[in-house]
Design a protein around this motif. Structure first.
Motif, PDB file in Angstrom:
ATOM      1  N   UNK B 218     -23.983 -13.925 -65.047  1.00 15.80           N
ATOM      2  CA  UNK B 218     -25.233 -14.900 -64.662  1.00 15.80           C
ATOM      3  C   UNK B 218     -24.991 -16.123 -65.712  1.00 15.80           C
ATOM      4  N   UNK B 219     -25.088 -17.317 -65.118  1.00 18.55           N
ATOM      5  CA  UNK B 219     -25.454 -18.648 -65.918  1.00 18.55           C
ATOM      6  C   UNK B 219     -26.419 -19.213 -65.113  1.00 18.55           C
ATOM      7  N   UNK B 220     -27.512 -19.814 -65.665  1.00 21.85           N
ATOM      8  CA  UNK B 220     -28.485 -20.593 -65.130  1.00 21.85           C
ATOM      9  C   UNK B 220     -28.880 -21.610 -66.223  1.00 21.85           C
ATOM     10  N   UNK B 221     -29.536 -22.645 -65.301  1.00 22.89           N
ATOM     11  CA  UNK B 221     -30.121 -23.812 -66.315  1.00 22.89           C
ATOM     12  C   UNK B 221     -31.566 -23.427 -66.571  1.00 22.89           C
ATOM     13  N   UNK B 222     -32.146 -22.008 -66.249  1.00 19.69           N
ATOM     14  CA  UNK B 222     -33.444 -21.937 -66.422  1.00 19.69           C
ATOM     15  C   UNK B 222     -33.524 -20.914 -67.567  1.00 19.69           C
ATOM     16  N   UNK B 223     -34.271 -21.196 -68.374  1.00 21.50           N
ATOM     17  CA  UNK B 223     -34.603 -19.939 -69.510  1.00 21.50           C
ATOM     18  C   UNK B 223     -35.404 -18.739 -68.952  1.00 21.50           C
ATOM     19  N   UNK B 224     -36.227 -19.092 -68.139  1.00 18.67           N
ATOM     20  CA  UNK B 224     -37.017 -18.083 -67.841  1.00 18.67           C
ATOM     21  C   UNK B 224     -36.281 -16.999 -66.684  1.00 18.67           C
ATOM     22  N   UNK B 225     -35.162 -17.615 -66.262  1.00 20.95           N
ATOM     23  CA  UNK B 225     -34.197 -16.990 -65.341  1.00 20.95           C
ATOM     24  C   UNK B 225     -33.418 -15.934 -66.354  1.00 20.95           C
ATOM     25  N   UNK B 226     -32.906 -16.295 -67.486  1.00 21.91           N
ATOM     26  CA  UNK B 226     -32.089 -15.686 -68.448  1.00 21.91           C
ATOM     27  C   UNK B 226     -33.365 -14.494 -68.961  1.00 21.91           C
ATOM     28  N   UNK B 227     -34.581 -14.942 -69.288  1.00 24.32           N
ATOM     29  CA  UNK B 227     -35.528 -14.279 -69.742  1.00 24.32           C
ATOM     30  C   UNK B 227     -35.775 -12.839 -68.776  1.00 24.32           C
TER      31      UNK B 227
END
Lengths: 316, 316
Positions: B218-227
């Motif tokens: 998973x790579x994302x530009x959205x911190x909340x998604x990582x969270x």
DNA sequence: ATGATATTTGCAAATAAAGCAAAGATGAGC
DNA sequence: GCTCATCTTTGCTTTATTTGCAAATATCAT
């Protein structure tokens, strides 16, 4: 004390969106605009404008201040304009003060013409026989006959104030016309006087000055009473020309000793308009005084038509 | 330009009835009062006051001007007072801008307390994730996490911005807990990145700085998604302490490699409040910033309780 | 990056305002 | 009727404020 100029520069800056633009429009350095606005902010104790080098934006305080102050500036300009407007041309209420007898005979009849020429003027005419303080009574201009009290007012001469000896034709037919001043002593002379005691009439003529003690069966402190008695054929009166001039012209009264003139006294200094010596003479007062000067002219309508030396005092 | 002072002196003179009295009341020379009023008359082009040495009286223009200008001065004072009032204590609308995630978690929850302490303030909270110009959006103050752009704004530090490695207890039970930074290469690391390309995590610990290339599914530009993914047990994430601190405390997430710290990057300069560098900082902004500083304190509530060296960067 | 333009500040010059003193005016009181 | 106290105004000097210019710094467009 926050200056009006600073407030104007503030609103101008809001409108223009830039201190430099304001400077350009008003022909002043941008630094001056900046400093004035900054000083205004200091004086109200709040930031009014957020500044970056590229744009200005109002703070909440600035928005509030701008809204209120814009209307206030407009109202102030309006107030100034209203006052200036008053002086653009004769307009508004003109308080005129004057003595009753002269006012009724020569001021009031002039007013219709004056008001016709200046339709935006409204006149309040106060006729009083005791001298009043112009400012006390709220008058803009006063007409005074004779005896100018010493004051800081400006006096503009409207007309001479000649006194003439006269009697009714009936009286003269009955009692005869005097031929020399001394003859007056044997006539019934109607004496206007404010005090008790003897009354002398000083008459100048071809043979110099003659002083005659006069008297008769009527003494009064009211000129109009003398006038009425003379018209009634009671005797010879010494009355101002503005009062009897037209009756002499019409023949209702006849001039007595026409070759002689009453020596000018304190009462004869002339008829004047008086108004305050302000730096800004209001246009309505100027218009009124000019109008009266023009109306009466160098020889008022109540005086005889010109004759040789008639206007020059024989007393020198 | 007619000055406000002259107008004030004019009305004061009308009230006092004397230039000297005004001078006495205001502690200035009567000649100054006289000159200011005269200048005002010149500027409006009309006599406003008739003067004698004993009394002043208004002209018609003066009466007109006085009536209008009195109200205007009162309105102006009122406007100034209204603005000054705004700055007496925190009051009015406070526009707060901030990033969505942090705003929702730590700004919005603070507002009830703030508004309870300052009941005359109303808040308008704008949460945006793209950096906006404070003045452009009309904000009074902004909360920014990390990367302070160079600007003329004043930055007040609210809290540190530590990043912590963490994963769900479930993930760690399944995949094992790394013991050294290099172990991360074998884990499913949840990468927050704004760009393509490889991602390295720099970790400092007792044995110095270690740079580890990390990656996973998973790579994302959205911190909340990582969270969210981390909470769901997907892998190991490097997330700001303000986002995961409380979950670490509650055990929903577990800190990974607790002896190591993420090397501070541009994103880690701290959490700041930004506001314009005006000469007059509004009380509402000052109150808000002070409140937030106090609320977060030197060690925000989302951080671990104090432990030895926990607050000092291992990077020196 | 560079240039054009913005605000701000220091400094000197220009302008405005202030106080003081004197002159003229006015009303009160003797 | 006269003197005195007080008022407004004006000339003069001193003081305070404002202005413009130049330089420093900041910002946006190209």
């Amino acid at each position: 004390m926050n200056s009006l100029n600073a407030i104007r520069l503030f609103t101008a800056s809001v409108d223009a969106g830039s201190f430099s633009e304001v400077g350009r429009r008003l022909g002043m350095a941008p630094s001056s605009v900046s400093r004035q606005v900054a000083a205004l902010e200091d004086s109200v104790g709040a930031q009014l404008i957020h500044r970056t080098t590229r744009k200005l934006s109002l703070t909440e305080a600035g928005r509030l201040y701008f809204e209120r102050v814009s209307r206030i500036l407009a109202a102030l300009d309006e107030a100034t304009a209203a006052v200036s407007h008053l002086e653009e041309s004769p307009r508004g209420v003109l308080h005129v003060n004057g003595p009753t007898a002269f006012g009724v005979r020569h001021v009031a009849p002039a007013l219709p013409d004056f008001l016709a020429r200046y339709p935006e003027v409204r006149i309040e005419l106060t006729l009083t026989d005791n001298f009043v303080d112009l400012l006390e009574v709220g008058a803009d201009v006063a007409v005074r006959v004779g005896e100018l009290e010493d004051s800081s007012l400006i006096a503009r001469r409207l007309a001479p104030n000649r006194r003439v000896l006269c009697a009714s034709p009936g009286y003269l037919a009955k009692a005869g016309a005097p031929e020399r001043p001394q003859d007056l002593a044997d006539h019934n002379c109607l004496v206007y006087t404010r005090h008790h005691g003897n009354v002398n009439w000083n008459l100048g003529g071809p043979d110099g000055l003659a002083e005659v003690r006069v008297g008769g069966n009527l003494r009064t402190n009211n000129t109009e009473a003398v006038h009425a008695a003379a018209l009634g054929g009671l005797g010879i009166a010494l009355l101002p020309s503005w009062l009897v001039g037209q009756e002499v012209q019409s023949g209702r009264l006849a001039e007595v000793l026409p070759g002689y003139r009453a020596a000018p006294g304190a009462l004869d200094t002339g008829i004047h308009a008086l108004y305050p010596a302000d730096r800004h003479l209001s246009t309505k007062v100027r218009a009124f005084v000019d109008f009266m000067v023009e109306r009466f002219g160098p020889r008022p309508y109540w005086e005889d038509p010109p004759q040789d030396g008639a206007d020059a005092s024989p007393m020198g």
